[in-house]
Motif scaffolding. Structure first.
Motif, short mmCIF file in Angstrom:
data_model
loop_
_atom_site.label_atom_id
_atom_site.label_comp_id
_atom_site.label_asym_id
_atom_site.label_seq_id
_atom_site.Cartn_x
_atom_site.Cartn_y
_atom_site.Cartn_z
N GLN A 144 0.83 -1.22 0.00
CA GLN A 144 0.00 0.00 0.00
C GLN A 144 0.86 1.26 0.00
N ARG A 145 2.10 1.12 -0.38
CA ARG A 145 3.05 2.22 -0.30
C ARG A 145 2.52 3.50 -0.93
N PHE A 146 1.94 3.38 -2.13
CA PHE A 146 1.53 4.58 -2.86
C PHE A 146 0.07 4.91 -2.61
N ALA A 147 -0.30 4.89 -1.34
CA ALA A 147 -1.64 5.35 -0.94
C ALA A 147 -1.72 6.84 -1.25
N LYS A 148 -2.94 7.36 -1.28
CA LYS A 148 -3.16 8.74 -1.74
C LYS A 148 -2.27 9.76 -1.02
N ALA A 149 -2.20 9.65 0.31
CA ALA A 149 -1.45 10.66 1.09
C ALA A 149 0.03 10.64 0.73
N TYR A 150 0.54 9.45 0.49
CA TYR A 150 1.98 9.33 0.18
C TYR A 150 2.27 9.89 -1.21
N ILE A 154 4.79 13.09 -2.20
CA ILE A 154 5.84 13.07 -3.22
C ILE A 154 5.57 14.15 -4.28
N VAL A 155 4.30 14.27 -4.67
CA VAL A 155 3.94 15.27 -5.69
C VAL A 155 4.28 16.67 -5.17
N ASN A 156 4.03 16.93 -3.90
CA ASN A 156 4.37 18.25 -3.33
C ASN A 156 5.89 18.46 -3.30
N GLN A 157 6.62 17.38 -3.08
CA GLN A 157 8.08 17.49 -3.10
C GLN A 157 8.56 17.85 -4.51
N VAL A 158 7.92 17.27 -5.52
CA VAL A 158 8.29 17.60 -6.91
C VAL A 158 7.88 19.04 -7.21
N LYS A 159 6.72 19.47 -6.71
CA LYS A 159 6.26 20.86 -6.94
C LYS A 159 7.28 21.85 -6.38
N ARG A 160 7.81 21.53 -5.23
CA ARG A 160 8.81 22.41 -4.62
C ARG A 160 10.02 22.55 -5.56
N LEU A 161 10.43 21.44 -6.15
CA LEU A 161 11.57 21.50 -7.09
C LEU A 161 11.21 22.35 -8.30
N GLU A 162 9.98 22.20 -8.80
CA GLU A 162 9.56 22.99 -9.96
C GLU A 162 9.69 24.48 -9.64
N THR A 163 9.26 24.86 -8.43
CA THR A 163 9.32 26.28 -8.05
C THR A 163 10.75 26.75 -7.94
N VAL A 164 11.56 26.02 -7.20
CA VAL A 164 12.92 26.48 -6.94
C VAL A 164 13.77 26.45 -8.22
N PHE A 165 13.50 25.52 -9.12
CA PHE A 165 14.24 25.47 -10.39
C PHE A 165 13.87 26.67 -11.26
N SER A 166 12.60 27.08 -11.19
CA SER A 166 12.18 28.19 -12.06
C SER A 166 12.71 29.53 -11.55
N GLU A 167 13.04 29.58 -10.25
CA GLU A 167 13.48 30.86 -9.68
C GLU A 167 15.00 31.05 -9.74
N ASN A 168 15.72 29.98 -10.01
CA ASN A 168 17.18 30.05 -9.90
C ASN A 168 17.86 29.47 -11.13
N ASP A 169 19.16 29.74 -11.21
CA ASP A 169 19.94 29.29 -12.36
C ASP A 169 20.81 28.10 -11.90
#
Ligand SMILES: C[S@@+](CC[C@H](N)C(=O)[O-])C[C@H]1O[C@@H](n2cnc3c(N)ncnc32)[C@H](O)[C@@H]1O
Length: 303
Positions: A144-150, A154-169
């Motif tokens: 059940q590793r990939f239950a909705k909350a998990y 992970i998706v929020n962790q990827v979103k954070r990368l999307e933000t920080v990558f777009s703001e920096n070089d």
């Protein structure tokens, strides 16, 4: 001190999440510095310091490919969500059969999404390869590793990368530390977290005295300010290289406890060390950038 420690989507043994604050309190950055991180692993340190310009590298091509995929937009939080939902549902049904099928598929085609799936469902979030560079970590036995909350996490962790990558070089390169350090100049800052000497025995990231000496020489030759993470002592022994190879560096310590398995009696003591070529206990006032606090030097004056 960073206000909130962001956890990246990739896990790795030796991840520095617990000492991000200590590191950020003692780095030496100027307005002109480029942040070099030649052993990026999960990238948790740079991700939290969020410098404007950075070069991240690692010899693990799959970590680099994953981060480059996010940077280019080939991998998005939406794609990650759909992928983990879909593969997670099959895992829930087929259990270890599906984990090992994905592991086989990854070892043939090296898809970064399969790498993420394995990294988040394998035993203890480890990254390990055999001598043929095949991922060989066993299943973590959680159908059940990939239950909705998990998946959301992970998706929020990827979103954070999307933000920080777009703001920096930032750039991500697959290469050995020598190549990355050779690019750094005197205004730059290099943070190194190599495999801990005397403690790593994996084929893919073996690390011995020759590596440690090559790292020290490359760092001193660069003329940059640097910080190296290593271990200082555990309950059995001291790291003998601190007073030999790293003689002449400044040292900061932090106690750290880790568990082998889930049992409290297996709680192990480890003294972490940060080695620097400047007196990190005297770094002056911090500034706030990208919502994080860290030391930002107006110029590279000695203090
Ligand atoms: C202890 S981990 C870094 C962990 C990272 N600081 C974090 O918090 O996630 C060490 C990393 O060094 C990489 N590595 C091993 N040998 C290397 C080499 N010769 N050059 C560059 N990277 C190397 C490994 O692939 C691994 O990702």
């Amino acid at each position: 001190m960073v206000s909130k420690v962001y956890v990246p989507p990739i896990k790795i043994q030796g991840i520095k999440t617990k000492i991000v604050n200590m590191i950020s309190d003692h780095v030496y950055l100027t307005n002109n510095s480029v942040w070099y991180e030649p052993f990026m692993g999960s990238g948790v340190v740079g991700l939290n310091l969020a410098p404007h310009r950075a070069v991240f590298s690692d010899t693990n091509p799959y970590v680099i490919e994953f981060y480059n995929g996010i940077k280019s937009g080939q991998i998005t939080s939406g794609i990650v969500k759909e992928f983990l939902k879909c593969e997670g549902a099959i895992l829930a049904e087929k259990d270890d059969e599906h984990y090992y099928a994905i592991r086989e598929r990854f070892n043939q085609h090296h898809d970064p999404l399969d790498f993420l799936f394995l990294n988040r469902s394998c035993f203890n979030g480890m990254i390990r390869f055999n001598r043929y560079y095949k991922f060989n970590v066993p299943y973590g036995h959680k159908p059940q590793r990939f239950a909705k909350a998990y998946v959301t996490k992970i998706v929020n962790q990827v979103k954070r990368l999307e933000t920080v990558f777009s703001e920096n070089d930032w750039v991500f390169v697959c290469c050995s530390f020598e190549e990355t350090i050779a690019k750094a100049g005197t205004e730059d800052f290099i943070y190194c977290d190599p495999p801990y000497i005397g403690r790593h025995v994996d084929y893919y990231d073996s690390w011995d005295e020759d590596h440690e000496i090559a790292l020290r020489d490359a760092l001193f030759q660069s003329g940059a300010k640097f910080m190296v993470s290593t271990w200082d002592e555990n309950k059995y022994r001291k790291n003998p290289y601190i007073d030999t190879i790293w003689k002449g560096c400044y040292k900061l310590n932090k106690e750290h406890y880790y568990h082998i398995g889930g049992k409290e009696e297996n709680r192990n003591f480890m003294m972490e060390a940060l080695l620097t070529n400047y007196d990190a206990s005297k770094v002056p006032l911090r500034n706030i950038r990208n919502g994080h606090q860290f030391h930002l030097f107006e110029s590279l004056m000695e203090y």
